[in-house]
Structure formats: C-alpha cells, structure tokens
Scaffold this motif. Structure first.
Motif, PDB file in Angstrom:
ATOM      1  N   GLY A 161     -21.807  24.935  11.815  1.00 13.11           N
ATOM      2  CA  GLY A 161     -20.548  24.903  12.552  1.00 13.11           C
ATOM      3  C   GLY A 161     -20.229  26.172  13.307  1.00 13.11           C
ATOM      4  O   GLY A 161     -19.144  26.288  13.891  1.00 13.11           O
ATOM      5  N   HIS A 162     -21.140  27.122  13.336  1.00 17.80           N
ATOM      6  CA  HIS A 162     -20.911  28.378  14.060  1.00 17.80           C
ATOM      7  C   HIS A 162     -21.947  28.515  15.181  1.00 17.80           C
ATOM      8  O   HIS A 162     -23.080  28.036  15.059  1.00 17.80           O
ATOM      9  N   ILE A 163     -21.564  29.186  16.265  1.00 22.45           N
ATOM     10  CA  ILE A 163     -22.459  29.374  17.407  1.00 22.45           C
ATOM     11  C   ILE A 163     -22.372  30.815  17.898  1.00 22.45           C
ATOM     12  O   ILE A 163     -21.537  31.601  17.470  1.00 22.45           O
ATOM     13  N   ASP A 164     -23.258  31.126  18.838  1.00 25.51           N
ATOM     14  CA  ASP A 164     -23.235  32.379  19.603  1.00 25.51           C
ATOM     15  C   ASP A 164     -23.203  33.627  18.719  1.00 25.51           C
ATOM     16  O   ASP A 164     -22.283  34.448  18.803  1.00 25.51           O
ATOM     17  N   PRO A 165     -24.217  33.828  17.889  1.00 24.54           N
ATOM     18  CA  PRO A 165     -24.237  35.021  17.043  1.00 24.54           C
ATOM     19  C   PRO A 165     -24.514  36.283  17.851  1.00 24.54           C
ATOM     20  O   PRO A 165     -25.196  36.247  18.877  1.00 24.54           O
ATOM     21  N   CYS A 166     -23.995  37.392  17.382  1.00 24.40           N
ATOM     22  CA  CYS A 166     -24.331  38.706  17.945  1.00 24.40           C
ATOM     23  C   CYS A 166     -24.578  39.671  16.803  1.00 24.40           C
ATOM     24  O   CYS A 166     -23.686  39.913  15.976  1.00 24.40           O
ATOM     25  N   LEU A 179     -19.552  36.063  15.395  1.00 26.76           N
ATOM     26  CA  LEU A 179     -19.675  34.661  15.765  1.00 26.76           C
ATOM     27  C   LEU A 179     -18.530  34.266  16.687  1.00 26.76           C
ATOM     28  O   LEU A 179     -17.530  34.992  16.804  1.00 26.76           O
ATOM     29  N   SER A 180     -18.670  33.118  17.326  1.00 24.86           N
ATOM     30  CA  SER A 180     -17.601  32.630  18.192  1.00 24.86           C
ATOM     31  C   SER A 180     -16.323  32.415  17.394  1.00 24.86           C
ATOM     32  O   SER A 180     -16.359  32.164  16.184  1.00 24.86           O
ATOM     33  N   GLY A 181     -15.193  32.534  18.108  1.00 23.77           N
ATOM     34  CA  GLY A 181     -13.901  32.309  17.478  1.00 23.77           C
ATOM     35  C   GLY A 181     -13.320  33.514  16.795  1.00 23.77           C
ATOM     36  O   GLY A 181     -12.278  33.423  16.132  1.00 23.77           O
ATOM     37  N   GLY A 182     -13.967  34.678  16.893  1.00 24.97           N
ATOM     38  CA  GLY A 182     -13.447  35.882  16.253  1.00 24.97           C
ATOM     39  C   GLY A 182     -13.871  36.051  14.810  1.00 24.97           C
ATOM     40  O   GLY A 182     -13.237  36.798  14.050  1.00 24.97           O
ATOM     41  N   ASP A 183     -14.985  35.393  14.420  1.00 24.41           N
ATOM     42  CA  ASP A 183     -15.471  35.468  13.037  1.00 24.41           C
ATOM     43  C   ASP A 183     -16.678  36.402  12.939  1.00 24.41           C
ATOM     44  O   ASP A 183     -17.306  36.745  13.937  1.00 24.41           O
ATOM     45  N   ARG A 184     -17.026  36.743  11.691  1.00 20.29           N
ATOM     46  CA  ARG A 184     -18.246  37.501  11.437  1.00 20.29           C
ATOM     47  C   ARG A 184     -18.703  37.249  10.005  1.00 20.29           C
ATOM     48  O   ARG A 184     -17.946  36.761   9.152  1.00 20.29           O
ATOM     49  N   ILE A 185     -19.974  37.589   9.739  1.00 21.51           N
ATOM     50  CA  ILE A 185     -20.523  37.540   8.393  1.00 21.51           C
ATOM     51  C   ILE A 185     -21.515  38.684   8.230  1.00 21.51           C
ATOM     52  O   ILE A 185     -22.197  39.067   9.195  1.00 21.51           O
ATOM     53  N   PRO A 221     -19.491  36.398  21.638  1.00 24.03           N
ATOM     54  CA  PRO A 221     -19.135  37.809  21.459  1.00 24.03           C
ATOM     55  C   PRO A 221     -20.359  38.708  21.586  1.00 24.03           C
ATOM     56  O   PRO A 221     -21.450  38.372  21.129  1.00 24.03           O
ATOM     57  N   LYS A 222     -20.175  39.845  22.221  1.00 22.06           N
ATOM     58  CA  LYS A 222     -21.212  40.874  22.313  1.00 22.06           C
ATOM     59  C   LYS A 222     -20.601  42.202  21.893  1.00 22.06           C
ATOM     60  O   LYS A 222     -19.557  42.611  22.410  1.00 22.06           O
ATOM     61  N   ILE A 223     -21.258  42.868  20.937  1.00 24.87           N
ATOM     62  CA  ILE A 223     -20.767  44.131  20.409  1.00 24.87           C
ATOM     63  C   ILE A 223     -21.623  45.265  20.970  1.00 24.87           C
ATOM     64  O   ILE A 223     -22.851  45.239  20.871  1.00 24.87           O
ATOM     65  N   MET A 232     -16.033  44.899  21.933  1.00 31.37           N
ATOM     66  CA  MET A 232     -16.342  43.491  21.769  1.00 31.37           C
ATOM     67  C   MET A 232     -16.003  42.770  23.069  1.00 31.37           C
ATOM     68  O   MET A 232     -14.859  42.784  23.514  1.00 31.37           O
ATOM     69  N   ILE A 233     -17.030  42.160  23.664  1.00 33.25           N
ATOM     70  CA  ILE A 233     -16.861  41.417  24.912  1.00 33.25           C
ATOM     71  C   ILE A 233     -16.998  39.935  24.591  1.00 33.25           C
ATOM     72  O   ILE A 233     -17.961  39.513  23.949  1.00 33.25           O
ATOM     73  N   THR A 234     -16.034  39.150  25.021  1.00 28.61           N
ATOM     74  CA  THR A 234     -15.967  37.746  24.651  1.00 28.61           C
ATOM     75  C   THR A 234     -15.748  36.893  25.890  1.00 28.61           C
ATOM     76  O   THR A 234     -15.136  37.339  26.861  1.00 28.61           O
ATOM     77  N   ALA A 235     -16.257  35.663  25.859  1.00 26.82           N
ATOM     78  CA  ALA A 235     -15.983  34.680  26.910  1.00 26.82           C
ATOM     79  C   ALA A 235     -14.895  33.736  26.427  1.00 26.82           C
ATOM     80  O   ALA A 235     -14.916  33.294  25.282  1.00 26.82           O
ATOM     81  N   VAL A 236     -13.947  33.440  27.310  1.00 26.95           N
ATOM     82  CA  VAL A 236     -12.934  32.429  27.015  1.00 26.95           C
ATOM     83  C   VAL A 236     -12.759  31.548  28.247  1.00 26.95           C
ATOM     84  O   VAL A 236     -13.219  31.873  29.333  1.00 26.95           O
ATOM     85  N   GLY A 237     -12.086  30.428  28.059  1.00 24.73           N
ATOM     86  CA  GLY A 237     -11.777  29.532  29.175  1.00 24.73           C
ATOM     87  C   GLY A 237     -12.732  28.380  29.354  1.00 24.73           C
ATOM     88  O   GLY A 237     -12.549  27.563  30.252  1.00 24.73           O
TER      89      GLY A 237
END
Length: 532
Positions: A161-166, A179-185, A221-223, A232-237
């Motif tokens: 359920g998570h995408i776009d790892p950085c 991860l997308s949505g402002g998450d991390r692990i 997200p790109k760190i 942190m650079i993120t795409a939205v829209g």
C-alpha cells in the motif's frame, strides 16, 4: 479552453523509397514563443544538447517518468519508471548532466508494474528501491556492487500500500525510506529489510482550492542534504489529469527526524497555463553539476503529446540567501545554458536494428508484461530476429517494443511468417489500446483501439516489408512485396492522439514495436527507424 498544438509536415526517406507526408498546420497557441528546433542524433532523433553551449528540453525524450538520479563522483546515473516493460529499470549514464547513454537493465524478472524508484549508493554498494503495482502492491529492493550489475534478486520489503520510496541517511547514520503521503520507515543497517513500523512525519503544503488539479496525491518524496539542512521535495496535485495539476513543493529540517518547515513560496514549479510547452511538471530531484552549479530533474508532458508519456526535463536552480532554492528555467520552452565541465557522451542510441548481434534487451527492446520464459522466445540468427509466436493477437502476445521520443517518426521491417502465423508492426499503449497492421498467409489484419479486424486479401504471401508512419498522430501504413523497391499505401489510416493515460490510465506511452502470434516463428529483418 481548447488545447492547441503546432503540427509540422515532414518528408522521410527509408529503405530505398521516398514518402511525402501530407498534412495541414493546426492552429498555433498564440501565447507561446516558438522554440528553436532540436539538434538531431541517432536515426535523426532529437537530442537536448544544441552544440553551442546550451540545451533544449526534453533532457531525455519519450516515456522517462519519475527520474531517479545519482551523482557518483564524476559519473551520473539515472533511471525511470519502467512499468510493465521488461527487462526494466535501464540505467542511463552521463558525465556532463546533459548527454546520456543507456547501459544495462537492472531488473530482469517480472515482479509487477514498476513505479517511481530510488537509486542510491551507500558504503560502496548500489541500491534500487522498487515499488510495484501487483497483487499485493509492495516495495522491493535490489542491490549490486557495480552499476552494471549483476543485480540481486528482488527482496520484498512487505510495504503493502505504499509507493515512491526515497532512501535517506540521517545525521546519525540511520537509514530510512521516505514514502508518499508524508510517511517513512527505518531500514536495517544493510538496507535490505525494515525496522519497526511506518510512521507519519510530514503534512505537505496544500494548494488553493480553486486550482485545477487531479487530486492532492502527495507523492515522490526526495530527500537531499545540503549545508546544514535536509530538504524534502514532494509532488502534489496528481501526475496527469489537468495540465496545471502536477507541481513541486519543498520543506526543510535541521534533522532527518524533523520537524519540517514548509517553503514559504510553494510551489517551486507548476504549469499555470495550457499554452505552456510542458504540462504537469513535477516529481523533482536535485543534483550538483560538474561545475558546482545545481539543477533539478523532473518530468512533464509535452503540450499536445500525451502519447509520448512523461519526459525528463532539466531545470537550473539557484540557492537563495535564506537557505532555500528556486527554479530559474521558466517554462523550459527555450534553450538554457549548459552546466560547464564534464565530458559529453554521444546521447541516446540508434533504434534501427539489423539484428546482426544479440538483441539489446533492456537497453533498447522490452517485452510488455512478459511471462517467466519470455526472453527465450527470441533469438538472433542469420541477420534476423526470430520470435516464437505467442497468443493470438498483440493483446496476449507480449509484443516487443521500443521507446521513441519524437513527435513524428517512421519505422519499417521485413517480416516473414510461418504457416499459421500472424505478425506485424504496432503502435502499442497497452493490451487494450493499440494500433497497427499485421498479416497472415491470406489476409491483412488491422489493429485499432485494441480491436482486430480482417481486411482485404494479402497479395504478398508469407513475406513482405511493412512501414508505419506516425506523423504527429496521423498514422499511415505501406507494404512492399519486392523488398522495398516499390511501396503501396494500405487503405486504412488512423489518428492516435487519444492513445494516452488521460483516456486509458496506466501512465504509459504509445510505443512502436512488433509482434508474433498464432503458430510457428516469425522472422524480422532490417528494422529501420527514422524520426521526422
């Protein structure tokens, strides 16, 4: 508002015959300054480097979405979402940030549709964190001690359920996947497994409610660590939909653990008008050039050419006194001064193929949604690509495809089928949306909207030359029974401007290619490609 584009007329010469391309100019967008023509490279394909100290976007043309870039000393490596094409995740190489060459594919086994990846180097080892759309969706990791591999077998991290790892490394040396949505692990020390649970650490900036967007969709997200800050650079829209939707935002923190401060002038990049050259610009990364200047790579759709997918763009950035940065390339419709330093490699590759060498699988050719033994269907012998038949039509035959990044192009091939076989040339989006022309021993078959229709009798038997011309979405076919000395126009034309994501979904592009179905094996000789 009506979307407009410029339509040009070309003349091409291939395989001993000249073909005049008819057409009429479409209405031009009045607010956009005409851009100079691109420089031309292999097979007349457009390239960014203009040869005069400047370049003109796209940096890498065609379906090169979600660019993941790595600076490794004097070398730069980049890869893109490869979706359902395998071998996938082709690594591209540059030494000047403008000219790029494909090397080898890192992912050979079909694990699902590959989305935006993270390409990293840590403690001398290369890593690719690979999100896939499958059952279930997940994120995998593969690693190699050399950029050309061999790459490891994919390891499932179980992040459903998570995408776009950085991948990011904190000030304390800890390793993380954002991860997308402002998450991390957190990642283990070797980067091959996770530690603990996914946590929410960032609420992205939100655009005004009256902007035309596809949806909030914080992703990619790109760190980056620069000076004393993590950015942190993120795409939205949303990545497609309205051309004005996709955008780039930024936040920063003194620590990898936050808190994250929003950039006060978000968004950094956004298409604001359908008259602009590049639509839906977003999913950005930062990179330092050989001369110490800083740049951003991201993707966008070309005005009027959703069919080419999201193409990679290069935008200069400027660091500001307050510790932030801004993009300075404007709408990217005009030439930009190249970064200095480094060595320019010949950009791109020839798409023409005489099949005198083993097939360049992954670097040039890819199978669409291949089965486990798909690569064994093909071999090269006697100057021919021999492709074992599979399925009954392009929809279930796993066609062999290329990425062509020009607005217009023409390709042709000598095709020979076995008794009971059917083969041909395609413009292929996915298994439900494609166009092309094929033949069996007795008749032609047309492919349009992903539907097959039997056509008039085939006068050439089991061998002919076939040509496809895609002149800025106007498609025509020609056939020859005498080895290309004379050509006859096939009485079926097509218009394919609607073969794209906003109609079909899937984030793909319309790709030239070939297929072999029915029974036996088909032989393909002397594949010629030329951009118009």
């Amino acid at each position: 508002m009506k979307l407009t584009r410029r339509q040009s007329i070309g003349t091409a010469l291939l395989g001993g015959g000249a073909l005049a391309l008819p057409g009429a100019d479409a209405a031009a967008a009045p607010a956009r300054k005409p851009a100079p023509d691109w420089k031309r490279g292999f097979d007349n394909q457009r390239i960014a480097d203009l040869g005069n100290g400047s370049f003109l976007n796209p940096l890498v043309s065609g379906d090169r979405a979600d660019p993941a870039i790595l600076k490794d000393g004097a070398d730069y490596y980049m890869t893109f979402s490869s979706f359902d094409s395998y071998p996938g995740l082709t690594i591209w190489h540059s030494r000047d940030l403008v000219n790029w060459q494909p090397r080898k594919a890192a992912l050979t086994r079909n694990i699902g549709s590959v989305w935006a990846v993270s390409l990293e180097k840590h403690d001398g080892r290369y890593f690719l964190y690979v999100p896939v759309k499958a059952k279930p969706n997940s994120i995998f990791v593969i690693w190699a001690d050399h950029i050309d591999g061999p790459w490891s077998e994919p390891i499932d991290l179980g992040l459903h359920g998570h995408i776009d790892p950085c991948h990011a490394v904190g000030e304390d040396g800890s390793r993380w996947l954002f991860l997308s949505g402002g998450d991390r692990i957190r990642l283990s020390a070797d980067g091959l497994s996770t530690v603990g649970e996914v946590e929410h650490v960032y609420d992205p900036w939100r655009y005004p409610d009256d902007w035309d967007v596809e949806g909030f969709s914080p992703e990619g997200p790109k760190i980056h660590r620069h000076s004393d800050w993590f950015y942190m650079i993120t795409a939205v829209g949303g990545t497609a939909g309205p051309p004005t939707g996709h955008m780039v935002i930024a936040a920063r923190s003194r620590s990898i653990h936050g808190p994250w401060e929003q950039y006060p002038r978000n968004p950094l990049v956004r298409t604001t008008s359908v008259d602009e050259k590049w639509w839906s610009r977003g999913h950005a990364s930062l990179v330092e050039a050989p001369d110490g200047s800083w740049w951003s790579v991201y993707h966008g759709f070309e005005n009027g050419f959703w069919t080419l997918g999201r193409q990679t763009l290069l935008d200069p950035i400027e660091w500001t006194r307050d510790g932030w940065f801004r993009m300075t390339g404007g709408d990217l419709s005009q030439p930009i001064r190249k970064p200095k330093g480094g060595n320019a490699l010949p950009h791109g590759q020839a798409l023409s193929d005489d099949f005198s060498k083993p097939l360049a699988l992954g670097r040039k050719w890819n199978f669409f949604k291949p089965g486990p033994d798909e690569s064994s269907r093909q071999r090269v012998e006697g100057g021919a690509l021999v492709l074992k038949a599979s399925g009954t039509a392009p929809s279930n035959s796993s066609p062999l495809l290329l990425i062509a990044g020009d607005q217009g192009y023409q390709f042709e091939c000598d095709i020979e089928i076995a008794p009971g076989g059917v083969a041909g040339l395609l413009l292929f989006y996915d298994e439900k949306l494609y166009a092309g022309l094929g033949f069996d021993e007795k008749r032609f078959v047309t492919h349009q909207y992903g539907i097959e229709r039997g056509r008039p009798a085939n006068p050439h038997g089991r061998r002919m030359k076939m040509r496809v011309t895609n002149n800025r979405h106007i498609v025509s076919f020609h056939t020859s029974g005498d080895g290309g000395q004379t050509w006859k126009r096939f009485d079926r034309g097509m218009e394919v401007s609607g073969y794209h994501h906003n109609v079909r979904g899937g984030f793909l592009m319309l790709r030239p290619g070939l297929y072999s179905a029915g029974e036996g094996e088909a032989k393909f000789r002397d594949f010629k490609f030329r951009a118009l």
